[in-house]
Design a protein around this motif. Structure first.
Motif, mmCIF file in Angstrom:
data_model
loop_
_atom_site.group_PDB
_atom_site.id
_atom_site.type_symbol
_atom_site.label_atom_id
_atom_site.label_comp_id
_atom_site.label_asym_id
_atom_site.label_seq_id
_atom_site.Cartn_x
_atom_site.Cartn_y
_atom_site.Cartn_z
ATOM 1 N N SER A 106 31.920 57.232 109.760
ATOM 2 C CA SER A 106 31.810 57.293 108.299
ATOM 3 C C SER A 106 32.828 56.411 107.571
ATOM 4 N N ILE A 135 31.946 53.497 104.722
ATOM 5 C CA ILE A 135 32.457 53.503 103.350
ATOM 6 C C ILE A 135 33.219 52.208 103.065
ATOM 7 N N GLU A 136 34.020 51.755 104.020
ATOM 8 C CA GLU A 136 34.890 50.615 103.731
ATOM 9 C C GLU A 136 34.190 49.277 103.921
ATOM 10 N N PRO A 174 26.018 48.800 97.009
ATOM 11 C CA PRO A 174 27.068 49.775 96.678
ATOM 12 C C PRO A 174 26.717 51.209 97.064
ATOM 13 N N ASN A 175 25.437 51.559 97.042
ATOM 14 C CA ASN A 175 25.042 52.916 97.422
ATOM 15 C C ASN A 175 25.071 53.004 98.946
ATOM 16 N N ILE A 176 26.105 53.673 99.468
ATOM 17 C CA ILE A 176 26.292 53.679 100.926
ATOM 18 C C ILE A 176 25.132 54.386 101.606
ATOM 19 N N PRO A 215 28.974 59.069 97.402
ATOM 20 C CA PRO A 215 29.118 57.841 98.198
ATOM 21 C C PRO A 215 28.427 56.633 97.579
ATOM 22 N N ILE A 216 28.759 56.325 96.340
ATOM 23 C CA ILE A 216 28.296 55.082 95.731
ATOM 24 C C ILE A 216 29.534 54.336 95.270
ATOM 25 N N LEU A 217 29.743 53.167 95.831
ATOM 26 C CA LEU A 217 31.000 52.459 95.609
ATOM 27 C C LEU A 217 31.097 51.987 94.164
ATOM 28 N N HIS A 226 31.713 49.286 91.711
ATOM 29 C CA HIS A 226 31.597 47.855 91.970
ATOM 30 C C HIS A 226 31.548 47.051 90.688
ATOM 31 N N PRO A 247 37.342 49.519 99.041
ATOM 32 C CA PRO A 247 37.137 50.979 98.996
ATOM 33 C C PRO A 247 37.888 51.673 100.129
ATOM 34 N N ARG A 248 38.410 52.867 99.820
ATOM 35 C CA ARG A 248 39.105 53.659 100.845
ATOM 36 C C ARG A 248 38.234 54.853 101.227
ATOM 37 N N ALA A 249 38.280 55.228 102.491
ATOM 38 C CA ALA A 249 37.387 56.282 102.981
ATOM 39 C C ALA A 249 37.682 57.637 102.342
ATOM 40 N N TYR A 261 35.613 58.616 98.919
ATOM 41 C CA TYR A 261 34.163 58.843 98.875
ATOM 42 C C TYR A 261 33.800 59.870 99.939
ATOM 43 N N ILE A 262 32.865 60.740 99.605
ATOM 44 C CA ILE A 262 32.463 61.745 100.600
ATOM 45 C C ILE A 262 31.655 61.069 101.702
ATOM 46 N N ASN A 263 31.535 61.782 102.821
ATOM 47 C CA ASN A 263 30.903 61.237 104.019
ATOM 48 C C ASN A 263 29.419 60.970 103.760
ATOM 49 N N PRO A 264 28.952 59.733 103.827
ATOM 50 C CA PRO A 264 27.541 59.470 103.505
ATOM 51 C C PRO A 264 26.578 59.848 104.628
ATOM 52 N N LEU A 265 27.084 59.985 105.836
ATOM 53 C CA LEU A 265 26.177 60.150 106.977
ATOM 54 C C LEU A 265 25.341 61.427 106.896
ATOM 55 N N HIS A 311 24.355 62.919 104.312
ATOM 56 C CA HIS A 311 23.368 62.730 103.239
ATOM 57 C C HIS A 311 22.180 61.930 103.750
ATOM 58 N N VAL A 312 22.469 60.890 104.539
ATOM 59 C CA VAL A 312 21.386 60.078 105.091
ATOM 60 C C VAL A 312 20.523 60.920 106.023
#
Lengths: 276, 137
Positions: A38, A42-43, A52-54, B64-66, B68, B77-79, B82-86, B88-89
């Motif tokens: 993760s 993000i990075e 931008p939407n991860i 989890p939307i950077l 920009h 961006p720093r981890a 943002y919450i963990n996107p995985l 959500h996917v």
């Protein structure tokens, strides 16, 4: 039976609660789930895919295969519903109701009777017919175009805001289902026919696979959108974002068509004649 | 007492989803009506989805939307922000699969109702037994 089931369920729940005592605390930034891949997503996702939407980037690029077969799962559900439910012909409908528009008389034509052909004077109505509400139909007419526009926005703007093919496809499908509920199934079928729905089910999956195959033919791996930079004359990173958009459009089309097709099948028990 | 309160505060999300899972599982086992069983299955799926989503949460982080914009693009961006996107996917696709299974399950229920005239599990089984005695192995 009920006691046994309750005991079993309580046993499972107790075991899970016992296991959860070892889980990381809620919202812990250093939880194991947030430490493996993760941080990379993000990075690096903005630099690698320019999205931008991860969630969208991971869904359609890093986990492209997963999403492709997810789309095929939806397609399969639509096809399974077709094979399970669809009844062709009208041998199952016992009788039909028609209303003579100039006089307002309702005719019940039993099985085997002659059906009025001219649709100008007669209007077919459902057997379990309820009078239409003007409020409902007018509201539906107002809402449907805006919800479809919003669905297209959700698909197209999924790179920069919450959204994407799945969400937009569901909204698009819901607008057609709303139309079918507010009017009737035949009006909806005249607008968005079954043939079109089945065709679009396959078309969406084809768009997804074709995008993958295109990047394959251009010299990259399957679903490696970076190679799309050559024909579209853009950088490799921007090409990834383009590939994600193409894939999302395919997903949206399939999801919309399957939602509508599932509704048609379930609402009319497969007859596509009259229903909800 | 303090430790228990700490446990409740940090594990409440898991326990809520476990409670929801128990409701769904109980409905799947005990309800005799097939549509109610399907609803139980859906509650179970929702419990799993909520559990995964709650795993993705991070204290003090945003969606989890950077960021920009022009000003935000300057620093990487720093981890932790943002919450963990995985999850959500994974759950985005799981929701869709849940809808697909719901559709196919309802189609099967419609078919069963057409054949048996009932959705009650015991009645359907009662109708099946004589048939299996006639021509079954």
């Amino acid at each position: 039976m009920k006691t046994a089931a309750a005991l079993l369920v309580l046993l499972f729940g107790g075991l899970l609660v016992y296991a959860s005592l070892e889980f990381p605390a809620w919202g812990d930034p250093m939880a194991p789930a947030s430490r493996h891949v993760s941080p990379h997503y993000i990075e690096r996702s903005l630099a690698e895919t320019s999205v931008p939407n991860i969630v969208t980037a991971v869904l359609a690029d890093y986990r492209g295969y997963d999403t492709m077969f997810e789309t095929i799962v939806i397609f399969t559900a639509g096809v399974a519903c077709l094979f399970l439910l669809r009844i062709f012909g009208r041998r199952s409908s016992e009788s039909r109701l028609y209303r003579h528009l100039p006089t307002g008389i309702t005719l019940r034509i039993s099985r085997g009777g002659a059906v009025p052909l001219s649709s100008k004077e007669f209007e077919r109505i459902d057997l379990q017919w309820v009078p239409y509400s003007v409020v409902v139909r007018t509201t539906c007419r107002l809402i449907v175009p805006f919800s479809q526009l919003f669905a297209l926005y959700v698909i197209a703007h999924g790179h920069h805001s919450p959204g994407g093919g799945f969400q937009g496809g569901v909204i698009l499908g819901a607008s057609i289902i709303l139309f079918a509920i507010a009017n009737n199934l035949r009006a909806s079928l005249a607008w968005f026919s079954e043939k079109l729905a089945v065709l679009l089910c396959g078309l969406g999956v084809s768009i997804y696979v074709a995008t993958g195959a295109l990047s394959f033919l251009l010299g990259g791996n399957f679903l490696d959108y970076g190679t799309l930079s050559k024909p579209f004359a853009m950088g490799a990173v921007a090409a990834r974002s383009l590939g994600i958009l193409m894939v999302e459009i395919g997903v949206g089309i399939t999801v919309m068509a399957v939602m509508v097709h599932l509704y048609y099948g379930l609402a009319s028990a497969g007859r596509h004649d009259e229903g909800l | 007492m303090e430790a228990l309160w700490e446990q409740i505060l940090t594990k409440a999300n898991y326990w809520m989803t476990i409670a929801l899972m128990m409701v769904g599982l109980y409905a799947m086992i005990t309800k005799r009506n097939l549509v109610k069983k399907i609803i139980g299955m859906n509650i179970l799926q929702t419990a799993v989805i909520l559990m995964f989503i709650s795993i993705g949460a991070k204290r003090g982080a945003t969606i989890p939307i950077l960021k920009h914009g022009d000003a935000a693009a300057a620093h990487a961006p720093r981890a932790v922000d943002y919450i963990n996107p995985l999850p959500h996917v994974l759950m985005l696709t799981a929701i869709v699969v849940a809808v697909s299974t719901l559709g196919v399950a309802l189609a099967l229920a419609v078919k069963i109702y057409q054949q048996n005239g009932t959705l009650d599990e015991a009645d359907i089984l009662a109708r099946q037994v004589p048939r299996s005695h006639e021509g079954g192995p």
